[in-house]
Motif scaffolding. Structure first.
Motif, PDB file in Angstrom:
ATOM      1  N   LEU A  78       0.817  -1.224   0.000  1.00  0.00           N
ATOM      2  CA  LEU A  78       0.000   0.000   0.000  1.00  0.00           C
ATOM      3  C   LEU A  78       0.849   1.272   0.000  1.00  0.00           C
ATOM      4  CD1 LEU A  78      -2.795   1.448   0.249  1.00  0.00           C
ATOM      5  CD2 LEU A  78      -2.508   1.291   2.717  1.00  0.00           C
ATOM      6  N   TYR A  79       2.017   1.235   0.644  1.00  0.00           N
ATOM      7  CA  TYR A  79       2.835   2.453   0.689  1.00  0.00           C
ATOM      8  C   TYR A  79       3.219   2.908  -0.725  1.00  0.00           C
ATOM      9  CZ  TYR A  79       3.328   1.791   5.744  1.00  0.00           C
ATOM     10  OH  TYR A  79       3.085   1.650   7.085  1.00  0.00           O
ATOM     11  N   HIS A 116      -4.368  12.949  -8.739  1.00  0.00           N
ATOM     12  CA  HIS A 116      -4.048  14.357  -8.569  1.00  0.00           C
ATOM     13  C   HIS A 116      -3.610  14.984  -9.889  1.00  0.00           C
ATOM     14  CE1 HIS A 116      -2.972  17.840  -6.199  1.00  0.00           C
ATOM     15  NE2 HIS A 116      -1.833  17.892  -6.859  1.00  0.00           N
ATOM     16  N   ASN A 117      -2.735  14.248 -10.608  1.00  0.00           N
ATOM     17  CA  ASN A 117      -2.219  14.792 -11.871  1.00  0.00           C
ATOM     18  C   ASN A 117      -3.283  14.844 -12.944  1.00  0.00           C
ATOM     19  OD1 ASN A 117       0.222  15.108 -10.638  1.00  0.00           O
ATOM     20  ND2 ASN A 117       1.043  13.146 -11.324  1.00  0.00           N
ATOM     21  N   ARG A 158      -1.497   5.869  -6.625  1.00  0.00           N
ATOM     22  CA  ARG A 158      -2.906   6.138  -6.923  1.00  0.00           C
ATOM     23  C   ARG A 158      -3.229   7.613  -6.686  1.00  0.00           C
ATOM     24  NH1 ARG A 158      -5.652   2.565  -3.292  1.00  0.00           N
ATOM     25  NH2 ARG A 158      -4.703   0.927  -4.524  1.00  0.00           N
ATOM     26  N   TYR A 159      -2.738   8.128  -5.561  1.00  0.00           N
ATOM     27  CA  TYR A 159      -3.024   9.525  -5.234  1.00  0.00           C
ATOM     28  C   TYR A 159      -2.421  10.466  -6.288  1.00  0.00           C
ATOM     29  CZ  TYR A 159      -3.295  14.031  -3.037  1.00  0.00           C
ATOM     30  OH  TYR A 159      -3.561  15.353  -2.813  1.00  0.00           O
ATOM     31  N   TYR A 190      -0.373   6.163   3.624  1.00  0.00           N
ATOM     32  CA  TYR A 190      -1.364   5.394   2.873  1.00  0.00           C
ATOM     33  C   TYR A 190      -1.752   6.062   1.550  1.00  0.00           C
ATOM     34  CZ  TYR A 190      -2.166   2.959   7.369  1.00  0.00           C
ATOM     35  OH  TYR A 190      -2.027   2.245   8.531  1.00  0.00           O
ATOM     36  N   GLY A 191      -1.127   7.194   1.238  1.00  0.00           N
ATOM     37  CA  GLY A 191      -1.455   7.944   0.027  1.00  0.00           C
ATOM     38  C   GLY A 191      -2.451   9.033   0.333  1.00  0.00           C
ATOM     39  N   GLY A 192      -2.118  10.273  -0.052  1.00  0.00           N
ATOM     40  CA  GLY A 192      -3.031  11.381   0.209  1.00  0.00           C
ATOM     41  C   GLY A 192      -2.304  12.703   0.190  1.00  0.00           C
ATOM     42  N   LYS A 193      -3.048  13.744   0.472  1.00  0.00           N
ATOM     43  CA  LYS A 193      -2.490  15.088   0.398  1.00  0.00           C
ATOM     44  C   LYS A 193      -1.720  15.462   1.662  1.00  0.00           C
ATOM     45  CE  LYS A 193      -3.518  19.895  -0.136  1.00  0.00           C
ATOM     46  NZ  LYS A 193      -4.332  20.971   0.372  1.00  0.00           N
TER      47      LYS A 193
END
Lengths: 188, 280
Positions: free
Chosen positions: A172-173, A184-185, A179-180, B241-244
């Motif tokens: 997940l890291y 975002h892009n 994914r983010y 975990y992914g995010g802003k």
């Protein structure tokens, strides 16, 4: 949507989980961190058995703060897992299937996770008070001389976790960040 | 000359250690709440909300926010007209840490030797910094520091030619390398200038400043804003975990340095950045 899972962590159960899954965990698990891991691996190397049955067991990397009167345990959030990387493959080979901690693992740990069909869960680092509330019983079973690092058996109810590394080695890291950034892009 | 019995210092340090570990500072709470409004990754949002639940439970139940109740960093600004009586100041501070960590049910996380290990059993010694200031007052701050984030900190001795770009790259590189380990969202304390050791001390002291406040020099205030924005574009997110929300704040402290150097230290701190101050 959170998946409710009940320990012990069988191979079948482990294979049903995927990196990024939010889970709510109930059952018995064992606590251990730096010094405890060193001792367990020394015991295994000497041909001795562990203080608990490692088959399908889950280890929580935690050194709780002391319980105040009336409390089962003090604050009990995860410690950085990377310090247990030197020992984790040996314990997985002995049967341990679940690990709970926070932070990245070495490639050889991910390889062992795949080989032995294990799961590395993340608990929220720093959420010691919140996680303490999920712990319904606590008994010290070995290495009491290590204080905060003693080996304890905990019963947890609805412990909020996220699957970080699954039985296929997905992480997940890496995936969460990718994914983010992709989302975002795309939006820009 | 004002005489102060060191038992007052012991009492103050004891209470500060307990309170700093149970109550998250208001500025950090506000920063987490603000990030909830801005975060758009679902798992990340759940993590941030759990962080709010966590500090709320700690306050209600009078327990530590985080089980890593840290090494006790104690900062004392001592007016030069103060005369301590009744014992040695260093012993009084350690006694305060001993009492605070025992009576407050805080975790004892200090080993007596860095290589040979062995827990001291009472979280002493403190990491004590004293500074002489004008006047006859004493200002004591306790800042328990956890090591998940401390371990990801870094110092670099730049050539002056590396310039501002060198520092910016170093900051991003350090946060990226730290990844999920320091319990993001993090707060960065950055010290630029001075000497090797002073840069590190400035970085630690920068963490005592509320994240809502900026460096008084507009040049560095702008750098703080820019770096916070760039860090929050890395995508690491809460807990990695992914995010802003990778960072809640960037605090920079600076001082003059040598013609040949540009030291830069980055002290990473977690979302449980704790400190509490009292005046005597």
């Amino acid at each position: 949507m959170k998946k409710s899972i009940r320990l012990p962590l069988t191979e079948e159960l482990a294979e049903s989980l995927h990196a990024g899954d939010e889970v709510s965990l109930t059952g018995y698990l064992y606590t251990s961190r730096d010094a405890g891991h060193k001792r367990m691996c020394e015991a295994l190397a000497a041909g001795e058995s562990l203080p608990f049955d490692p088959s399908d067991a889950t280890i929580y990397y935690v050194g709780p703060s002391p319980a105040a009167p009336g409390q089962i345990i003090g604050a009990a959030g995860p410690t950085t897992s990377g310090r247990m990387d030197a020992y984790a493959p040996t314990l997985m080979a002995a049967g341990v299937r679940g690990m709970i901690g926070k932070g990245g693992r070495l490639p050889e740990v991910t390889e062992a996770i795949k080989k032995y069909k294990c799961i590395y869960f993340g608990a929220i680092g720093g959420a010691g008070a919140l996680l303490s509330k999920c712990i319904k019983s606590c008994e010290s079973i070995a290495y009491e001389d290590l204080g905060a690092e003693a080996l304890r058996r905990l019963y947890v109810e609805d412990m909020p976790l996220v699957v970080i590394i699954d039985t296929e080695g997905n992480d997940l890291y890496r995936l969460g960040r990718e994914r983010y950034l992709k989302e975002h892009n795309k939006n820009e | 000359m004002r005489e102060v019995d060191v038992s007052c210092v012991t009492e103050a340090v004891k209470n500060l250690c307990i309170e700093a570990n149970r109550y998250l500072p208001e500025d950090v709470r506000e920063a987490i709440q603000k990030s909830i409004q801005e975060e758009d990754a679902p798992v990340a949002l759940g993590v941030l909300k759990d962080m709010v639940r966590n500090y709320t439970i700690a306050e209600e139940e009078q327990m530590p926010v985080c089980q890593d109740t840290g090494m006790a960093c104690i900062f004392m600004e001592i007016g030069q007209d103060v005369h301590f009586t009744g014992g040695f100041l260093g012993d009084a501070v350690d006694e305060g840490v001993r009492q605070g960590y025992t009576d407050g049910y805080l975790r004892k996380s200090v080993v007596k030797d860095p290589v040979r290990r062995g827990n001291t059993g009472d979280n002493t010694p403190a990491v004590l910094y004293t500074e002489i200031v004008p006047g006859d007052r004493i200002r004591i701050t306790a800042a328990p520091k956890g090591f998940g984030s401390e371990n990801m900190s870094a110092v670099r001795m730049f050539k002056p030619s590396a310039g501002l770009e060198g520092i910016k790259d170093f900051i991003l590189e350090t946060v990226e390398k730290a990844g999920a380990n320091p319990c993001p969202p993090v707060i960065l304390g950055i010290g630029i200038g001075g000497t090797f050791d002073r840069a590190a001390l400035m970085a630690k002291k920068a963490l005592l400043r509320p994240v809502s406040e900026h460096h008084p020099d507009p040049f560095y205030a702008a750098l703080e804003t820019e770096m916070l924005e760039k860090i929050n574009q890395l995508g690491i997110g809460p807990q990695g975990y992914g995010g802003k929300t990778t960072a809640l704040g960037v605090n920079i402290e600076t001082m003059p340095t040598h013609i040949a150097g540009m030291p830069c230290a980055i002290n990473i701190s977690c979302h449980v950045t704790r400190h509490k101050t009292v005046m005597i």
